[in-house]
Design a protein around this motif. Structure first.
Motif, short mmCIF file in Angstrom:
data_model
loop_
_atom_site.label_atom_id
_atom_site.label_comp_id
_atom_site.label_asym_id
_atom_site.label_seq_id
_atom_site.Cartn_x
_atom_site.Cartn_y
_atom_site.Cartn_z
N HIS A 73 0.89 -1.16 0.00
CA HIS A 73 0.00 0.00 0.00
C HIS A 73 0.93 1.21 0.00
CE1 HIS A 73 -2.67 3.07 1.76
NE2 HIS A 73 -3.66 2.34 1.31
N LYS A 100 1.20 3.47 1.78
CA LYS A 100 1.64 3.81 3.14
C LYS A 100 2.17 2.63 3.95
CE LYS A 100 -1.08 7.95 3.59
NZ LYS A 100 -2.22 8.60 4.25
N ASN A 159 3.43 -4.63 2.01
CA ASN A 159 2.74 -5.92 2.12
C ASN A 159 1.41 -5.85 2.85
OD1 ASN A 159 4.71 -7.39 0.74
ND2 ASN A 159 5.93 -7.65 2.60
N LEU A 160 0.78 -4.68 2.86
CA LEU A 160 -0.50 -4.58 3.58
C LEU A 160 -1.63 -5.25 2.81
CD1 LEU A 160 -0.29 -0.93 4.98
CD2 LEU A 160 0.03 -3.07 6.21
N ILE A 161 -1.46 -5.37 1.49
CA ILE A 161 -2.48 -5.98 0.64
C ILE A 161 -1.96 -7.34 0.19
CG2 ILE A 161 -3.74 -5.74 -1.54
CD1 ILE A 161 -3.10 -2.62 -1.18
N GLY A 162 -2.70 -8.39 0.42
CA GLY A 162 -2.16 -9.68 0.02
C GLY A 162 -3.07 -10.84 0.36
N GLU A 183 0.40 -18.03 10.33
CA GLU A 183 1.11 -17.21 11.29
C GLU A 183 0.31 -16.91 12.55
OE1 GLU A 183 3.36 -14.22 9.34
OE2 GLU A 183 3.75 -13.14 11.18
N ASP A 213 7.66 4.92 16.55
CA ASP A 213 6.30 5.22 16.12
C ASP A 213 5.87 4.30 14.98
OD1 ASP A 213 4.04 6.93 16.52
OD2 ASP A 213 4.44 7.70 14.50
N SER A 252 2.56 0.87 13.78
CA SER A 252 1.63 0.71 12.66
C SER A 252 1.91 -0.56 11.86
CB SER A 252 1.69 1.94 11.75
OG SER A 252 2.93 1.99 11.11
N LYS A 258 1.80 -4.31 10.64
CA LYS A 258 0.59 -5.14 10.63
C LYS A 258 0.66 -6.29 11.63
CE LYS A 258 1.76 -8.05 6.65
NZ LYS A 258 3.09 -7.45 6.45
N LYS A 259 1.82 -6.50 12.21
CA LYS A 259 1.91 -7.57 13.20
C LYS A 259 1.55 -7.09 14.61
CE LYS A 259 5.18 -9.73 10.32
NZ LYS A 259 5.52 -8.54 9.52
N VAL A 260 1.24 -5.78 14.72
CA VAL A 260 0.84 -5.25 16.01
C VAL A 260 -0.47 -5.91 16.45
CG1 VAL A 260 -0.05 -3.21 17.17
CG2 VAL A 260 2.00 -3.04 15.77
N LYS A 261 -0.52 -6.35 17.68
CA LYS A 261 -1.71 -7.01 18.21
C LYS A 261 -2.19 -6.20 19.41
CE LYS A 261 -3.20 -11.77 18.87
NZ LYS A 261 -2.76 -13.13 19.01
N SER A 262 -3.40 -5.69 19.34
CA SER A 262 -3.93 -4.87 20.42
C SER A 262 -2.94 -3.77 20.85
CB SER A 262 -4.28 -5.73 21.63
OG SER A 262 -5.11 -6.79 21.24
N GLY A 263 -2.29 -3.17 19.88
CA GLY A 263 -1.42 -2.03 20.16
C GLY A 263 -0.04 -2.39 20.70
#
Lengths: 369, 369
Positions: free
Chosen positions: A154, A156, A159-162, A245, A326, A330, A332-337
């Motif tokens: 994306h 921004k 690998n956000l789209i896949g 994963e 920071d 963001s 994509k592997k962040v889980k609950s922040g």
């Protein structure tokens, strides 16, 4: 000399074949054995990039045609900046023009970027058609081509789209590495070192035995075959146990948490993926030492391998530590922040944790400036 | 009055709940039972279209918020012409802005187009996140929302881009049908009639008992619940036995082979999907009669139901028969160049064949001009 590794997934089972010279037998490999045909249809769409296609396209097409396939091809610009939905639309258009069917096959001939894009097109054309990986870079051979992760960036985020879409075959011809630029070879070696640290102490020891690791020509054919086989085996086992994963597969992200942030913040231009992973492994190793999870001696052995391979172990100049932290949020592997890190426990074993104190992280990054 | 239907897939298992008034309990349904929580994360992205959102958005959001979810929303223009990758990018952008995580959920609140797009975005964002269907049209309730087919159109062909991605829950509130335009109600009834013909002779008989079928208000609440339940059950069973359409699921394409061609050749503007399917069923029925596969009497009973529902049984004016036949060849269901037809054998039973002689097809189409 040839290795064949089984990838066993609940709904998919396929082989990774590592065979010198096999590019000229791609068609035969795609037909499968008589006792175990692969059913890859009649039409094949070969996806490549201009440079790779110029070098290997003709041999691939000849082999496919000889084996009875009807072959079409499309070339896409390689490089992370072209890993976009627009490139996927080009594949779709070629698929439509040549009336690919549900039984047809898309073959990726190229590095990780080509594999990711060709795989995503295969995952989403007609809701999923056959896919075969013929990786031509070391990075793609030992990592990207195995395990079914496909996708594009994306604007921004990487690998956000896949989608997950497993290949029907991964065919690796180590001989094509001879034309790989040295910097790309080293990038692939970063993932090889990673397998040594998180999974395969034998592989790690073999790498330590090598006097030089920064260029392919220092490796014997046997050593190259060994490295490829161990690396693919590690990835195949991990993926086989955890396709999507949810747990184990997360180990493969060793070095990638900070690595992704570094890549992204430097616009994918200053360091390549492998270099970023090397930096990330140095950081994760030090975090693990600071948290008393593994020894100073082990992290030094890891860093020595990274150095011997000619990979960086410092952050690129001018990168702001605050921005890195920071950016981790963001991912994509962040889980609950909470940011998840893979940290080594000993050579050949690692674990996943989201319990890295912010000040430890900051301190380690400061040391790496 | 409530029905809960299990969809059992090898790697997925989910419920279709048909419950009047359930829109106000969407959040509770999404939390799941205490003994069987659904694990749909904290963040929910509601995907809808402006008209539906205006009517039902607030109730959905209120219910989700009350159940503890953090809700974001994005509205997309509805209609086949907006079912494009561009619309998907809008969903991606909203997902990114609100930092959806791998555990987050996309909820489709709308008809088939919204469901297909929201589902495709869910299938491909972060390589697949949770997805919940809250269909608001009859067509979506009995067909599109069940079975995991998601996707968008290519400029040159419908649904060519997509993925299989099963929802975690399908929540159907029959009461929202009260605001559905009559023409869309009839379109949905085409799929209901289809289930009667190919799978469920009981459903077919119940439809025959109804005096009028062309408007929702002629149906009692009980009859509506029965129709929804039978239709969803038929789809759930077929999909459960054949997720990826290798065999049985192809039956669901009854009426769709010629239907798709008619829709596509008239630019998706003259007839809607259900009307096209009705035309396709009349054609397929007649082909089956001509091939002596089912009786003239049965096809007349089918056509009578189609007529009673106010659905068309003739080709739209000005459509060229040659063009229809040519268009069939490019359908994504074509296998090795042969067009596959679903043909009924008796009320409640159908079969798939690619053995329809071209002259029979042409003759039937000529009669329908």
């Amino acid at each position: 000399m040839q290795s064949v590794i089984d990838v066993n997934l609940p709904q998919n089972r396929y082989e990774i074949a590592i065979v010198p010279g096999s590019l000229d037998n791609l068609g035969t490999w795609m037909n499968g054995k008589e006792s175990k045909p692969l059913h890859l249809g009649e039409k094949v769409l070969l996806v490549s990039n201009p440079a790779i296609f110029k070098r290997y396209g003709e041999r691939a097409i000849k082999s496919l045609t000889n084996a009875g396939f009807e072959v079409f091809s499309v070339n896409l610009s390689a490089g992370e900046q072209y890993k976009t939905l627009n490139s996927i639309v080009k594949i779709y258009n070629t698929a439509l023009e040549n009336r690919l069917e549900r039984t047809s096959t898309i073959v990726a001939l190229g590095g990780g970027v080509i594999g990711d894009m060709a795989g995503f097109a295969a995952a989403t054309w007609l809701r999923g058609i056959n896919f075969v990986q013929v990786p031509t870079s070391l990075l793609a051979m030992v990592d990207a081509a195995i395990g079914g992760k496909t996708g594009v960036n994306h604007p921004k985020g990487k690998n956000l789209i896949g989608a997950f879409h497993q290949p029907k075959l991964v065919l690796i011809d180590p001989q094509v590495l001879k034309t790989l630029p040295p910097r790309e070879f080293r990038a692939g070696m970063a993932e090889v070192i990673k397998y040594g640290v998180i999974w395969d102490a034998d592989l790690f020891a073999k790498l330590e035995e090598c006097e030089k690791l920064d260029q392919l020509r220092y490796l014997s054919e046997e050593m190259l075959q060994t490295i490829l086989t161990h690396s693919c085996q590690a990835k195949a086992i991990v993926v086989g146990k955890d396709e999507k994963e949810s747990g184990l597969r997360a180990l493969l992200n060793y070095g990638h948490t900070i690595g992704h942030a570094v890549e992204s913040l430097t616009g994918y231009k200053v360091v390549n993926h492998g270099e970023a992973v090397a930096i990330g492994m140095v950081a994760a190793g030090q975090i693990a030492v600071d948290l008393r999870m593994w020894s100073k001696e082990a992290t030094e052995r890891q860093n020595e391998l990274i150095k011997k391979t000619g990979l960086p172990s410092k952050l690129p100049e001018g990168l702001d530590i605050g921005e890195i932290i920071d950016s981790l949020q963001s991912d994509k592997k962040v889980k609950s922040g909470k940011v998840r890190f893979v940290l080594p426990r000993r050579i050949g074993e690692a674990t996943v944790t989201d319990q890295v104190p912010p000040d430890v992280l900051r301190q380690v990054l400061l040391q790496m400036q």
